[in-house]
Design an enzyme around this catalytic site. Structure first.
Site, PDB file in Angstrom:
ATOM      1  N   TYR A 121       4.427   2.635   6.824  1.00 22.15           N
ATOM      2  CA  TYR A 121       4.407   2.802   5.658  1.00 22.15           C
ATOM      3  C   TYR A 121       5.966   3.479   5.237  1.00 22.15           C
ATOM      4  O   TYR A 121       6.742   2.285   4.791  1.00 22.15           O
ATOM      5  CB  TYR A 121       3.750   2.480   4.911  1.00 22.15           C
ATOM      6  CG  TYR A 121       2.479   1.733   4.503  1.00 22.15           C
ATOM      7  CD1 TYR A 121       2.406   0.485   4.562  1.00 22.15           C
ATOM      8  CD2 TYR A 121       0.904   2.921   4.156  1.00 22.15           C
ATOM      9  CE1 TYR A 121       0.923  -0.362   4.649  1.00 22.15           C
ATOM     10  CE2 TYR A 121       0.681   1.965   4.362  1.00 22.15           C
ATOM     11  CZ  TYR A 121      -0.207   0.068   4.953  1.00 22.15           C
ATOM     12  OH  TYR A 121      -1.336   0.132   4.275  1.00 22.15           O
ATOM     13  N   THR A 122       6.004   4.674   5.860  1.00 20.55           N
ATOM     14  CA  THR A 122       7.504   4.767   5.148  1.00 20.55           C
ATOM     15  C   THR A 122       8.664   5.075   6.734  1.00 20.55           C
ATOM     16  O   THR A 122       7.505   4.085   7.932  1.00 20.55           O
ATOM     17  CB  THR A 122       7.082   6.638   5.064  1.00 20.55           C
ATOM     18  OG1 THR A 122       6.724   7.008   6.757  1.00 20.55           O
ATOM     19  CG2 THR A 122       6.315   6.779   4.392  1.00 20.55           C
TER      20      THR A 122
END
Length: 812
Positions: A121-122
């Protein structure tokens, strides 16, 4: 078939020792400890190198963290992806890194120790300052080695222009070694480097004019300059980190403690929970609400206090009992020349300067070779333009490219690189080639080569380059100090009044040593005081929780307790026995007297009388509690043989008379001033002789307006005026000769009473019965008058003590 030649018989101890030695060396050098030159652990170095190699820099858009982790794990760091991602995330957290090396987009955790989002996600990229740690990688400034599968090269150290070891610090544990290096201010470290570059013999004091101490990303206050000096000298030291707090005034007279900066690596959510737990448990009195008001504008923990709360006292308590103040231990260990060493400030700065000099030297050598190679080609091109037609004719007459090179070298004496450059030129370039431009380039290269040679040959010029680079970094990234440094460590003395609720409670301490406190509501709710048949209260009163109790036993021991330290129980409960906390009490030891004081500053003396007529005074301050009072009793008077302490009185002044009574009816009176002031461990002195078959049963302090009640063991009593008793000497003792109704009666007890009002008294029997009775001060008898029946006593009982009635007065 097994190849037996490969089987070895080895000692397990030798194998384990050798293998663990190898493993230890690996985790020391290649895992947990930072390099003194670039301040990075291997996993951090590989992350930065791999992201730079992949073009994932601050000039470009973010890329998924998973891609960076995969590149690092697949090409350079054959370990778990979680350890790589954890290192990546930490380098992006601005509450842990003074100058973050990773710029992350997305949830990268929080100061509340919330976990970061998963790597899928990051997004991440190198920060701008990380770019200056990788600048000279393509110029052979550092050694490169093969990776774990010999398919790629990776640097042994980054050519960092940032003194990262001190700026971002490090923390890690390996086999036999650990490191804890705090972050520092970049501008301060750069200025110290510049000073040390010009003054190699600089002392630690000189360097600390620039680097005053650590500078933590979370700010806060650092206390203990001596600890910083020790760390900068030896690599080890201890300081205290304290939160930045402010006490603000609210409406209606209330106050609020506001916390805006925390000690380094303190978990904010756990801290707030701990403070709220203190509020709920009422460990400290006055906290009404604890809030975490942290927002985009900054960190803020608000502790709201009640109107009359002691804000400074509460803050001191929180500093001592929570992570608002922590100890930070320096352990500045780093890898220097493949060995773990403890480094001080000067050693760390010197190592970085030496490293940067080596990087500049190697970079300059690379650039010199590159400039010399280009100059050779430029000289060839200039020469070619002067004989262009001949060169073209020679090339056209050649059979191949290789033949053309050989002909150019043979006919015009071009060097191999020059001939290669000429035959590589495309035809259209021949028409655009400007000899003036080539000559200008040649002059520029000549100047550069001269400068490069100057840098390599003259230390002064190399230092100049290094100084300019440091100034450039300082100008580019320097920012104000966040942590405040205080020279001395504040001594935290917790005010007891802050820790407990300031309220009145009912306290009972019994003859057998049971003590308790209860609320007035609990006391009024029941008539059951929790006592057994063989016990009675020696002390029963309504007192403040901050009051001090002096509890004396018949063995001459003193037990000190503050009221709030007593067991907080329901009134019908028996309470806790003093021996549960106090060691060394005898089985037959009983409580005989208890005094309460609002504070320990009250002055006066205690008067002690033992059954064998030894008497002494002890200054109250000499009996004030020691640091061991919770575990053992202190000695108030030394008792000889099988005798006991029978009476204790407190004299606020020396204007009293002392009256002692024996079982056989002898009365002794003398001014209190004649009783010697002695130490607690002494036995006292005998003011008069008594018979070996007699003993002291009581002692009273008498004022000029007091009367005295005498009571026999069978309940007969009379009231006398103590002024009629003559002052005693060794040879002159007054005896009340007609005090007995029956020949076998003895004195059970005495008690001083007021002349102006009716007194409520209690007679205590040997079987622990408490008999209430009252006396009228108008019924005064002479010394020779007879005793009259006052209290009915059971046939097998006898009175052993008389006292004022123990009762709780509701209005306090």
């Amino acid at each position: 078939m097994t190849d037996e030649s490969r089987i070895q018989e080895l000692s397990l101890e030798d194998v384990m020792g050798e293998r663990f030695g190898r493993y230890s060396k690996y985790i020391i050098q290649e895992r947990a400890l930072p390099d003194i030159r670039d301040g990075l652990k291997p996993v951090q170095r590989r992350i930065l190198f791999a992201m730079n190699e992949d073009g994932n820099t601050y000039q470009h858009a973010y890329r998924k963290s998973a891609k960076a982790v995969g590149n690092v794990m697949g090409n350079y760091h054959p370990h778990g992806d979680s350890s790589i991602y954890d290192a990546l995330v930490r380098m992006s957290q601005n509450w842990k890194m003074r100058e973050p090396l990773i710029d992350m987009n997305g949830n990268n955790g929080s100061i509340d120790n919330d976990p970061p989002a998963a790597m899928r996600y990051t997004e991440a990229r190198l920060s701008m300052i990380a770019g200056d740690m990788l600048t000279d990688l393509d110029q052979q400034a550092v050694d490169m080695v093969l990776n774990f599968d010999d398919t790629r090269y990776e640097p042994t150290v980054l050519p960092s222009r940032i003194p990262n070891l001190l700026v971002n610090g490090a923390s890690g544990i390996s086999a036999g070694y650990a490191t804890e290096i705090p972050p520092h201010n970049l501008g301060e470290v750069i200025n110290a480097l510049i000073y040390l570059l010009s003054h190699p013999a600089a002392s630690l004091e000189d360097l600390m004019k620039y680097v005053s101490g650590p500078d933590f990303p979370t700010g806060g206050i650092i206390q203990g300059l001596d600890g910083i000096k020790n760390a900068y000298t030896t690599g080890r030291g201890k300081v205290y980190l304290r939160a930045k707090t402010e006490i603000k005034q609210l409406r209606a007279g209330k106050k609020q403690i506001e916390i805006t900066e925390l000690p380094y690596e303190v978990n904010k959510s756990e801290l707030v929970a701990r403070i709220d737990e203190i509020r709920l448990n009422k460990d400290v009195n006055g906290i009404t609400e604890v809030r975490d008001d942290t927002s985009r504008e900054g960190l803020l923990i608000a502790i709201e206090l009640s109107k009359d709360a002691n804000a400074e006292g509460i803050l001191d308590y929180l500093f001592k009992k929570t992570d608002l103040q922590i100890a930070y231990n320096f352990n500045m260990t780093a890898i220097n020349k493949q060995r773990p060493v403890s480094v001080g400030l000067k050693q760390a700065l010197s190592a970085f300067l030496d490293f940067r000099k080596e990087v500049i030297r190697r970079r300059t050598e690379f650039e010199l070779k590159k400039a010399q190679a280009r100059q050779e080609i430029v000289e060839g091109l200039i020469k070619m333009l002067s004989i262009l037609d001949e060169v073209v004719a020679t090339i056209r007459a050649s059979e191949s490219r290789k033949n053309a090179k050989e002909n150019l070298i043979k006919k015009f004496q071009f060097s191999d690189p020059q001939a290669e450059a000429i035959v590589t030129l495309q035809l259209y370039r021949l028409t655009n080639t400007d000899v003036v431009a080539l000559q200008n380039e040649h002059d520029r290269l000549t100047k550069q080569i001269s400068e490069f040679n100057s840098i390599l040959k003259e230390t002064k010029e190399l230092n100049k380059v290094l100084r300019n680079e440091l100034k450039e970094i300082e100008k580019k990234y320097s920012n104000p100090r966040r942590s405040q440094i205080q020279t001395e460590v504040s001594q935290l003395k917790i005010d007891t009044a802050v820790m407990i609720a300031n309220e009145d409670v009912i306290v009972q301490i019994t003859k057998n040593g049971y003590a308790k406190r209860a609320s007035f509501r609990s006391y009024k709710a029941t008539d059951d005081n929790g006592l057994t048949d063989d016990d009675y209260p020696v002390y029963l009163a309504k007192v403040n929780t901050l009051s001090s109790l002096f509890i004396f036993t018949n063995k001459g021991n003193l037990i000190y307790r503050q009221v709030y330290e007593l067991a907080d129980t329901k009134w019908k409960d028996v309470g806790e026995h003093l021996s549960q906390e106090i060691s060394g009490l005898a089985e037959d030891e009983i409580v005989i007297k208890v005094f309460d004081f609002k504070d320990l500053k009250q002055t006066g003396t205690f008067v002690f009388t033992s059954s064998d007529a030894f008497v002494k005074q002890v200054d109250k301050n000499a009996l004030n509690p020691t640091k061991y009072y919770k575990k053992r009793a202190s000695k108030a008077i030394a008792i000889k043989g099988k005798n006991v302490l029978v009476s204790v009185a407190f004299a606020a002044s020396q204007n009293h008379l002392v009256v002692m009574a024996t079982q056989k009816g002898y009365l002794y009176k003398f001014p209190i001033g004649e009783i010697a002031l002695m130490t607690a461990k002494s036995s006292g002195a005998k003011p008069a002789k008594i018979s070996k078959k007699d003993r002291i049963v009581s002692m009273d302090l008498i004022d000029s307006e007091d009367l005295m009640v005498l009571m026999s063991d069978r309940g007969h009593s009379k009231i006398i005026n103590p002024l009629e008793i003559p002052i005693s000497t060794v040879n002159s003792v007054q005896k009340a000769e007609t005090i007995f109704i029956m020949a076998d009666e003895i004195i059970g007890g005495t008690q001083a009473i007021s002349r102006s009002k009716k007194s409520e008294l209690q007679a205590i029997t040997n079987d622990n019965q408490v008999i209430d009775f009252s006396v009228n001060p108008n019924n005064i008898s002479g010394l020779d008058d007879e005793f009259k029946r006052k209290v009915k006593v059971n046939k097998n009982s006898m009175i052993v003590k008389v006292r004022l009635k123990q009762e709780v007065i509701e209005n306090g």
